[in-house]
Design a protein around this motif. Structure first.
Motif, PDB file in Angstrom:
ATOM      1  N   GLY A 187       0.765  -1.231   0.000  1.00 31.95           N
ATOM      2  CA  GLY A 187       0.000   0.000   0.000  1.00 31.95           C
ATOM      3  C   GLY A 187       0.793   1.276   0.000  1.00 31.95           C
ATOM      4  N   LEU A 188       2.133   1.187  -0.026  1.00 30.48           N
ATOM      5  CA  LEU A 188       2.966   2.394  -0.009  1.00 30.48           C
ATOM      6  C   LEU A 188       3.219   2.891  -1.426  1.00 30.48           C
ATOM      7  N   CYS A 189       3.258   4.211  -1.576  1.00 27.99           N
ATOM      8  CA  CYS A 189       3.617   4.814  -2.861  1.00 27.99           C
ATOM      9  C   CYS A 189       5.059   4.454  -3.177  1.00 27.99           C
ATOM     10  N   PRO A 190       5.336   3.847  -4.339  1.00 25.13           N
ATOM     11  CA  PRO A 190       6.715   3.446  -4.644  1.00 25.13           C
ATOM     12  C   PRO A 190       7.660   4.618  -4.862  1.00 25.13           C
ATOM     13  N   LYS A 191       7.133   5.797  -5.088  1.00 23.83           N
ATOM     14  CA  LYS A 191       7.991   6.963  -5.304  1.00 23.83           C
ATOM     15  C   LYS A 191       8.315   7.708  -4.019  1.00 23.83           C
ATOM     16  N   THR A 192       7.344   7.841  -3.120  1.00 21.49           N
ATOM     17  CA  THR A 192       7.518   8.685  -1.942  1.00 21.49           C
ATOM     18  C   THR A 192       7.440   7.926  -0.623  1.00 21.49           C
ATOM     19  N   GLY A 193       6.916   6.711  -0.641  1.00 19.62           N
ATOM     20  CA  GLY A 193       6.708   5.980   0.590  1.00 19.62           C
ATOM     21  C   GLY A 193       5.445   6.367   1.320  1.00 19.62           C
ATOM     22  N   HIS A 201      -5.829  -3.827   3.573  1.00 17.65           N
ATOM     23  CA  HIS A 201      -6.520  -3.835   2.284  1.00 17.65           C
ATOM     24  C   HIS A 201      -5.612  -4.353   1.172  1.00 17.65           C
ATOM     25  N   SER A 202      -4.343  -4.012   1.220  1.00 20.33           N
ATOM     26  CA  SER A 202      -3.406  -4.531   0.215  1.00 20.33           C
ATOM     27  C   SER A 202      -3.352  -6.052   0.269  1.00 20.33           C
ATOM     28  N   GLU A 203      -3.325  -6.585   1.476  1.00 24.05           N
ATOM     29  CA  GLU A 203      -3.328  -8.054   1.626  1.00 24.05           C
ATOM     30  C   GLU A 203      -4.625  -8.644   1.100  1.00 24.05           C
ATOM     31  N   ARG A 206      -4.532  -8.593  -2.819  1.00 20.49           N
ATOM     32  CA  ARG A 206      -3.638  -9.627  -3.374  1.00 20.49           C
ATOM     33  C   ARG A 206      -4.271 -11.010  -3.214  1.00 20.49           C
ATOM     34  N   ALA A 207      -4.926 -11.246  -2.078  1.00 21.65           N
ATOM     35  CA  ALA A 207      -5.575 -12.539  -1.872  1.00 21.65           C
ATOM     36  C   ALA A 207      -6.712 -12.744  -2.872  1.00 21.65           C
ATOM     37  N   LEU A 208      -7.519 -11.708  -3.101  1.00 14.76           N
ATOM     38  CA  LEU A 208      -8.597 -11.809  -4.080  1.00 14.76           C
ATOM     39  C   LEU A 208      -8.040 -12.010  -5.485  1.00 14.76           C
ATOM     40  N   MET A 209      -6.966 -11.312  -5.813  1.00 13.13           N
ATOM     41  CA  MET A 209      -6.345 -11.493  -7.123  1.00 13.13           C
ATOM     42  C   MET A 209      -5.833 -12.920  -7.294  1.00 13.13           C
ATOM     43  N   ALA A 210      -5.238 -13.457  -6.228  1.00 14.78           N
ATOM     44  CA  ALA A 210      -4.678 -14.804  -6.301  1.00 14.78           C
ATOM     45  C   ALA A 210      -5.749 -15.869  -6.475  1.00 14.78           C
ATOM     46  N   THR A 211      -6.938 -15.630  -5.911  1.00 13.00           N
ATOM     47  CA  THR A 211      -7.984 -16.653  -5.942  1.00 13.00           C
ATOM     48  C   THR A 211      -9.081 -16.393  -6.961  1.00 13.00           C
ATOM     49  N   CYS A 212      -9.238 -15.126  -7.372  1.00 11.76           N
ATOM     50  CA  CYS A 212     -10.367 -14.768  -8.239  1.00 11.76           C
ATOM     51  C   CYS A 212      -9.983 -13.883  -9.428  1.00 11.76           C
ATOM     52  N   SER A 231      -6.946  -9.418 -14.481  1.00  3.46           N
ATOM     53  CA  SER A 231      -7.034  -9.106 -15.899  1.00  3.46           C
ATOM     54  C   SER A 231      -8.217  -8.196 -16.181  1.00  3.46           C
ATOM     55  N   GLY A 232      -8.193  -7.585 -17.370  1.00  4.37           N
ATOM     56  CA  GLY A 232      -9.306  -6.789 -17.853  1.00  4.37           C
ATOM     57  C   GLY A 232      -9.555  -7.102 -19.311  1.00  4.37           C
ATOM     58  N   SER A 233     -10.801  -7.037 -19.734  1.00  3.95           N
ATOM     59  CA  SER A 233     -11.118  -7.370 -21.120  1.00  3.95           C
ATOM     60  C   SER A 233     -10.638  -6.319 -22.101  1.00  3.95           C
ATOM     61  N   GLY A 234     -10.075  -5.218 -21.604  1.00  6.84           N
ATOM     62  CA  GLY A 234      -9.416  -4.253 -22.481  1.00  6.84           C
ATOM     63  C   GLY A 234      -8.058  -4.722 -22.936  1.00  6.84           C
ATOM     64  N   GLY A 235      -7.569  -5.847 -22.376  1.00  3.30           N
ATOM     65  CA  GLY A 235      -6.268  -6.387 -22.761  1.00  3.30           C
ATOM     66  C   GLY A 235      -5.176  -6.175 -21.738  1.00  3.30           C
ATOM     67  N   GLY A 236      -5.472  -5.500 -20.637  1.00  3.10           N
ATOM     68  CA  GLY A 236      -4.470  -5.255 -19.603  1.00  3.10           C
ATOM     69  C   GLY A 236      -4.503  -6.307 -18.507  1.00  3.10           C
ATOM     70  N   ILE A 237      -3.369  -6.472 -17.839  1.00  4.11           N
ATOM     71  CA  ILE A 237      -3.281  -7.294 -16.631  1.00  4.11           C
ATOM     72  C   ILE A 237      -2.376  -6.562 -15.647  1.00  4.11           C
ATOM     73  N   VAL A 238      -2.790  -6.481 -14.394  1.00  3.61           N
ATOM     74  CA  VAL A 238      -1.921  -5.996 -13.323  1.00  3.61           C
ATOM     75  C   VAL A 238      -1.498  -7.190 -12.492  1.00  3.61           C
ATOM     76  N   ALA A 239      -0.231  -7.200 -12.070  1.00  6.08           N
ATOM     77  CA  ALA A 239       0.272  -8.256 -11.195  1.00  6.08           C
ATOM     78  C   ALA A 239       1.123  -7.618 -10.105  1.00  6.08           C
ATOM     79  N   ALA A 240       1.092  -8.225  -8.905  1.00  4.87           N
ATOM     80  CA  ALA A 240       1.800  -7.670  -7.752  1.00  4.87           C
ATOM     81  C   ALA A 240       2.644  -8.749  -7.099  1.00  4.87           C
ATOM     82  N   ALA A 241       3.972  -8.672  -7.295  1.00  3.84           N
ATOM     83  CA  ALA A 241       4.903  -9.588  -6.643  1.00  3.84           C
ATOM     84  C   ALA A 241       5.325  -8.949  -5.327  1.00  3.84           C
TER      85      ALA A 241
END
Length: 279
Positions: A187-193, A201-203, A206-212, A231-241
């Protein structure tokens, strides 16, 4: 129909690390419709506006095992949508937004989306939204069925339009990877912290993404890629490692389940090459 004529050769792959550095390849400056990736942001706004008790009385957190716009479960199995990452679940999330009117609700959501995508000017494409309002008959049936089931009260047409505006947000793969980095960094901003999302909520996301997150191919995606993704039907996918990076991929050619063909291949390669498997 508004998305039918996208060039299938316009593919992009972007990575944002937790220091805010973004690495890009392909047609990364082109914009596309965020579509179902927006369901995560919509859920966050719903939780901020109405709280967990209200939101999760209207939508569950279980994998559905059916398509993203299935009527079957709402009619025969349960009255409440299985999770927030299928269409009826996102419509239920939209019903939890608060404000004096539809525009105030949307502007709050748009401001949040701008923070999470690192683009305060982000907005929806009215052509795509209008197309979805005119042709989304199945979603309209789902919205009406939830009203009938007592999931929510109010105007389903307003909830549909709020949902469709989120789906029609115009974004780049780099912005999607930035959002992935926010999720990967608890949940932290990667630029400023600065904290943009709570750790809890971040957890949850990620859990919902992993299962659904990939509908009824979520299991195959877990085996092949192993990073929480949406995923999105517009052709995009977001992933969080988690603890490593966010990834944003785009390729408009979809497989039979509505996931980007090139995006899935790119994520599978990056997962193995960079040792990103999270589960």
């Amino acid at each position: 129909p508004a998305l039918e004529h996208e060039d299938p050769r316009r593919v992009s792959v972007c990575v944002t690390d937790l220091e805010g550095n973004t690495y890009t390849a392909g047609s990364y400056q082109g914009r596309f419709s965020l579509q179902s990736i927006s369901k995560i942001i919509l859920l966050e706004q719903a939780l901020r506006d109405s709280g967990e008790e209200v939101v999760f009385s209207r939508v569950g957190v279980e994998p559905s095992g059916t398509s993203f716009n299935s009527v079957y479960r709402l009619e025969l199995i349960e009255k409440v949508p299985a999770n927030p990452l299928i269409n009826p679940g996102a419509i239920a999330s939209a019903s939890c937004l608060t404000g004096r009117d539809k525009e105030e609700k949307y502007q709050k959501f748009r401001t949040l989306a701008g923070e999470l995508l690192n683009d305060p000017t982000v907005d929806y494409d009215p052509v795509v939204c209008d197309c979805e309002m005119k042709t989304g008959h199945r979603n309209r049936a789902l919205a009406s069925m939830m009203l009938h089931n007592g999931v929510y009260t109010g105007d389903p047409e307003e909830y549909l339009e709020l949902y469709y505006r989120g789906c029609a947000l115009r974004v780049t793969a780099a912005q999607v990877s930035y959002f992935g980095a926010v999720l990967a960094g608890d949940g932290l901003c990667p630029k400023t912290g600065r904290r943009l999302l709570s750790r809890e909520h971040s957890e949850l996301y990620r859990a919902l993404m992993a299962t659904c997150g990939m509908y009824n191919t979520t299991g195959r995606y877990a085996v092949q890629v192993g990073i929480p993704g949406k995923s999105g039907s517009g052709g995009g996918i977001v992933a969080a490692a988690r603890g490593k990076m966010g990834l944003g991929v785009y390729g408009p050619e979809l497989d039979g389940n509505g996931n980007s063909v090139c995006g899935m291949k790119a994520l599978e390669y990056l997962s193995r090459a960079l040792d990103l498997r999270s589960y």
